[in-house]
Design a protein around this motif. Structure first.
Motif, PDB file in Angstrom:
ATOM      1  N   PHE A 277       0.822  -1.197   0.000  1.00  0.00           N
ATOM      2  CA  PHE A 277       0.000   0.000   0.000  1.00  0.00           C
ATOM      3  C   PHE A 277       0.864   1.259   0.000  1.00  0.00           C
ATOM      4  CE2 PHE A 277      -2.724  -3.291   1.640  1.00  0.00           C
ATOM      5  CZ  PHE A 277      -3.959  -3.016   1.065  1.00  0.00           C
ATOM      6  N   LEU A 278       0.408   2.211  -0.759  1.00  0.00           N
ATOM      7  CA  LEU A 278       1.006   3.540  -0.738  1.00  0.00           C
ATOM      8  C   LEU A 278       0.378   4.355   0.384  1.00  0.00           C
ATOM      9  CD1 LEU A 278       3.052   5.232  -2.446  1.00  0.00           C
ATOM     10  CD2 LEU A 278       1.064   6.142  -3.676  1.00  0.00           C
ATOM     11  N   SER A 279      -0.892   4.140   0.588  1.00  0.00           N
ATOM     12  CA  SER A 279      -1.617   4.827   1.658  1.00  0.00           C
ATOM     13  C   SER A 279      -2.920   4.087   1.890  1.00  0.00           C
ATOM     14  CB  SER A 279      -1.881   6.296   1.298  1.00  0.00           C
ATOM     15  OG  SER A 279      -2.681   6.377   0.129  1.00  0.00           O
ATOM     16  N   GLY A 280      -3.623   4.502   2.900  1.00  0.00           N
ATOM     17  CA  GLY A 280      -4.904   3.874   3.225  1.00  0.00           C
ATOM     18  C   GLY A 280      -5.023   3.627   4.721  1.00  0.00           C
ATOM     19  N   ASN A 281      -6.209   3.183   5.129  1.00  0.00           N
ATOM     20  CA  ASN A 281      -6.475   2.944   6.547  1.00  0.00           C
ATOM     21  C   ASN A 281      -7.308   1.669   6.699  1.00  0.00           C
ATOM     22  OD1 ASN A 281      -6.557   3.963   9.422  1.00  0.00           O
ATOM     23  ND2 ASN A 281      -8.762   3.871   9.006  1.00  0.00           N
TER      24      ASN A 281
ATOM     25  N   ASN B  76      -2.618   2.425   9.995  1.00  0.00           N
ATOM     26  CA  ASN B  76      -2.105   3.118   8.810  1.00  0.00           C
ATOM     27  C   ASN B  76      -1.480   2.089   7.870  1.00  0.00           C
ATOM     28  OD1 ASN B  76      -0.999   4.795   6.911  1.00  0.00           O
ATOM     29  ND2 ASN B  76       0.319   5.922   8.334  1.00  0.00           N
TER      30      ASN B  76
ATOM     31  N   GLU C 296       0.243   2.678   5.114  1.00  0.00           N
ATOM     32  CA  GLU C 296       1.374   3.156   4.321  1.00  0.00           C
ATOM     33  C   GLU C 296       2.556   2.187   4.437  1.00  0.00           C
ATOM     34  OE1 GLU C 296       4.290   7.085   3.845  1.00  0.00           O
ATOM     35  OE2 GLU C 296       2.650   7.088   5.314  1.00  0.00           O
ATOM     36  N   ASP C 297       3.055   1.751   3.290  1.00  0.00           N
ATOM     37  CA  ASP C 297       4.186   0.812   3.176  1.00  0.00           C
ATOM     38  C   ASP C 297       3.875  -0.575   3.726  1.00  0.00           C
ATOM     39  OD1 ASP C 297       5.867   2.623   1.910  1.00  0.00           O
ATOM     40  OD2 ASP C 297       6.639   3.419   3.801  1.00  0.00           O
TER      41      ASP C 297
ATOM     42  N   GLN D 123     -10.007   4.317   1.639  1.00  0.00           N
ATOM     43  CA  GLN D 123      -9.160   5.062   0.700  1.00  0.00           C
ATOM     44  C   GLN D 123      -7.838   4.336   0.410  1.00  0.00           C
ATOM     45  OE1 GLN D 123      -8.863   8.912   2.661  1.00  0.00           O
ATOM     46  NE2 GLN D 123     -10.609   9.681   1.474  1.00  0.00           N
TER      47      GLN D 123
ATOM     48  N   ASP E  24       1.051   0.885  -3.835  1.00  0.00           N
ATOM     49  CA  ASP E  24       2.398   1.130  -4.345  1.00  0.00           C
ATOM     50  C   ASP E  24       2.682   0.129  -5.453  1.00  0.00           C
ATOM     51  OD1 ASP E  24       5.005   1.902  -4.749  1.00  0.00           O
ATOM     52  OD2 ASP E  24       5.777   0.797  -3.038  1.00  0.00           O
TER      53      ASP E  24
ATOM     54  N   HIS F   7       2.489   1.967  -8.776  1.00  0.00           N
ATOM     55  CA  HIS F   7       1.623   3.147  -8.806  1.00  0.00           C
ATOM     56  C   HIS F   7       2.082   4.164  -9.845  1.00  0.00           C
ATOM     57  CE1 HIS F   7       4.812   4.900  -6.273  1.00  0.00           C
ATOM     58  NE2 HIS F   7       4.335   6.072  -6.633  1.00  0.00           N
TER      59      HIS F   7
END
Length: 537
Positions: A137-141, A188, A190-191, A232, A236, A372
């Motif tokens: 993931f690049l981002s998200g929750n 989180n 991210e990564d 959201q 990556d 991405h």
């Protein structure tokens, strides 16, 4: 390898009429101090050098009109017309959607057992027919919460620890956390990396449920509800099979300026071609589908561009590893298309309507990957090397030479002297027509019945088709009588017409136009003026 020019450009045929722009009225104000002088008619002839220049092909044509100019290793000049069919990042072709999954757990008797372990699969609902195997993931929750109203009402407490199996957070530990009935959890992404179970589009989450307190067991079994969501999410990179995604590439056209102002011509190109250039960093088999591909001319005639190797799809190369870019160049030339027929209609544009498809064969055993920043672009280039022959290539252009109409009344006649040394293998006839307010021609600069032969072609070697020597023509004298000057003053506009022919075109001998060819121009003008001087001046 073609190299683009970066030079200034002139409207070269206008050089021929530059002399007309250089004439200004004589200033006789210094005679004002002379009194009691009888009227006197003054006549004089003046000679003025105007132009001495050496011009290359880039000076002779306007690349905004005729196309970009590039050269190859031989210095052969190419007209190149470029159009971008499509350009899109990965997220416009493949994206992740938000996910939601709820499930219930039955607690039979909290008093007899205080800790429960539950492993539950989180099913990922695909956008299409993709099958995911791994996401970074690049981002998200990742959000998780529970409801256990009856259990809490009976006096119990509940805490849940969770771990996403086969996952890795940014700190290299598994994605995990804790939540309760009054405190949800947010992770989180991210990564973070999540591995999916084989061919199921799901990943597993292990829940450890701890029940505390002393409550009334009469309401057992209890049911608790756990709600999970991926909010959201942005990737990556992704591994898996993305299905047969079809995406619109677009429709547009490339304008070919070569024939834009050409009326009559027989032009033969030895090696015209069209390149379809794809740049792809999607790790998936990909193909293009050309729904329309044709050329059209000024007379609204059109012709399909037929490619003999074209099947239902044009296949595009894909990279072997994330971060790489694969290039595909589909070359359409005389050997595999009807490009000669296309050029015969003197096309002014090439139109195409294209769509793309991932995994056109539908083979789900082929693992796909995407980053991405993966990108897909498709360009079309129409390449016309100036290698061939021209018979009666006629260009017309409307000129705004308003200063010509302001020639001073004192001029009786003008004579332009033009000397040219030509290193190009083409000859040119030139005419400048005068038009009235209705755009009707009523006169010409050089006169009837034929335009002026300004340029004589330099000879070429029949084997190499390259110029062997420059040709210097005897000076040309262009006389403008008083009537001709009056026509210029009365003209509402001017039409410049240039007619080109290549060396030995009548023998079907082709020539090459190289970057190092030059044409030398020397121009001067003689003017006779007549003015009456009086003591009133």
């Amino acid at each position: 390898m073609k190299t683009p020019f970066h030079k200034r450009r002139w409207k070269a045929p206008v050089i021929i009429v530059l002399a007309l722009l250089m004439i200004n009225s004589c200033d006789h104000s210094y005679l004002d101090a002379i009194d009691n002088m009888e009227d006197y008619t003054y006549e004089g002839i003046f000679a003025v050098p105007l132009v001495s220049s050496s011009l290359s092909i880039n000076d002779l044509i306007d690349t905004d009109e005729l196309g970009g100019i590039e050269t190859d290793e031989e210095n052969l000049i190419w007209l190149v017309y470029k159009g971008r069919v499509f350009s899109a990042p990965a997220t416009e072709i493949f994206s992740l959607s938000e996910q939601q999954y709820n499930f219930t757990v039955e607690i039979p008797n909290p008093g007899s057992k205080n800790t429960f372990e539950v492993e539950e699969d989180f099913p990922w609902n695909p956008v299409g027919d993709e099958t995911l195997s791994r996401i970074k993931f690049l981002s998200g929750n990742y959000h998780i919460e529970l409801e256990a109203d009856q259990l809490i009402a009976d006096g119990y407490t509940i805490d849940v620890q969770f771990e996403i199996l086969n996952s890795q957070a940014a700190d290299s530990n598994p994605l995990s956390g804790q939540f309760s009935a009054i405190q949800p959890a947010d992770i989180n992404l991210e990564d973070a990396i999540i591995e999916f179970k084989n061919d199921t589009n799901s990943f597993s989450v292990l829940f450890t449920i701890e029940i505390g307190g002393t409550g009334n067991p009469d309401n057992a079994p209890y049911e608790i509800s756990i709600s999970q969501s991926m909010q959201q999410p942005a990737y990556d990179f992704i591994y898996g099979y993305f299905g047969q995604i079809t995406f619109p590439v677009g429709n547009t056209e490339i304008e070919l300026g070569l024939y834009k102002n050409a009326n009559l011509a027989e032009v033969f190109f030895e090696a015209p071609n069209i390149e379809v250039i794809s740049k792809n960093s999607f790790g998936a088999p990909m193909a293009l589908v050309f729904h329309e591909f044709f050329a059209s001319n000024n007379d609204d005639e059109s012709i399909d561009i037929n490619y003999q190797y074209q099947e239902d799809h044009w296949y595009v190369n894909s990279p072997d590893a994330p971060g790489d870019t694969a290039f595909t160049v589909e070359l359409l030339d005389r050997s595999n298309t009807n490009i000669d027929e296309v050029m015969n209609i003197r096309p002014v544009s090439v139109y195409y309507d294209v769509s793309g498809q991932l995994n056109p064969e539908g083979d789900s055993s082929v693992e796909n990957f995407i980053k991405h920043y993966s990108h897909m672009s498709i360009d079309v280039e129409v390449n016309l090397p100036l290698f061939g022959r021209v018979d009666n290539f006629e260009l017309q252009d409307t000129l705004e030479l308003s200063s010509i109409r302001d020639l001073p009344e004192e001029i009786e006649w003008m004579e332009i002297k033009l000397t040219m040394e030509n290193g190009f293998p083409f000859e040119a006839n030139v005419e400048l027509y005068f038009v009235d307010e209705n755009n009707q021609i009523f006169g010409a600069l050089f006169g009837e019945p034929d335009p002026k032969n300004i340029i004589e072609a330099a000879p070429t070697d029949p084997v190499t088709m390259i110029v062997t020597e420059n040709v210097k023509k005897d000076p040309i004298f262009i006389s403008l009588s008083q009537d001709k000057i009056d026509d210029i003053r009365n003209a509402e506009g001017f039409i410049l017409e240039v007619n080109f022919n290549t060396y030995n075109h009548e023998l079907e001998q082709s020539v090459k136009i190289l970057d190092n060819y030059r044409i030398g121009i020397e121009m001067g003008v003689r003017v006779k003026v007549k003015a009456t001087l009086s003591d009133d001046d």
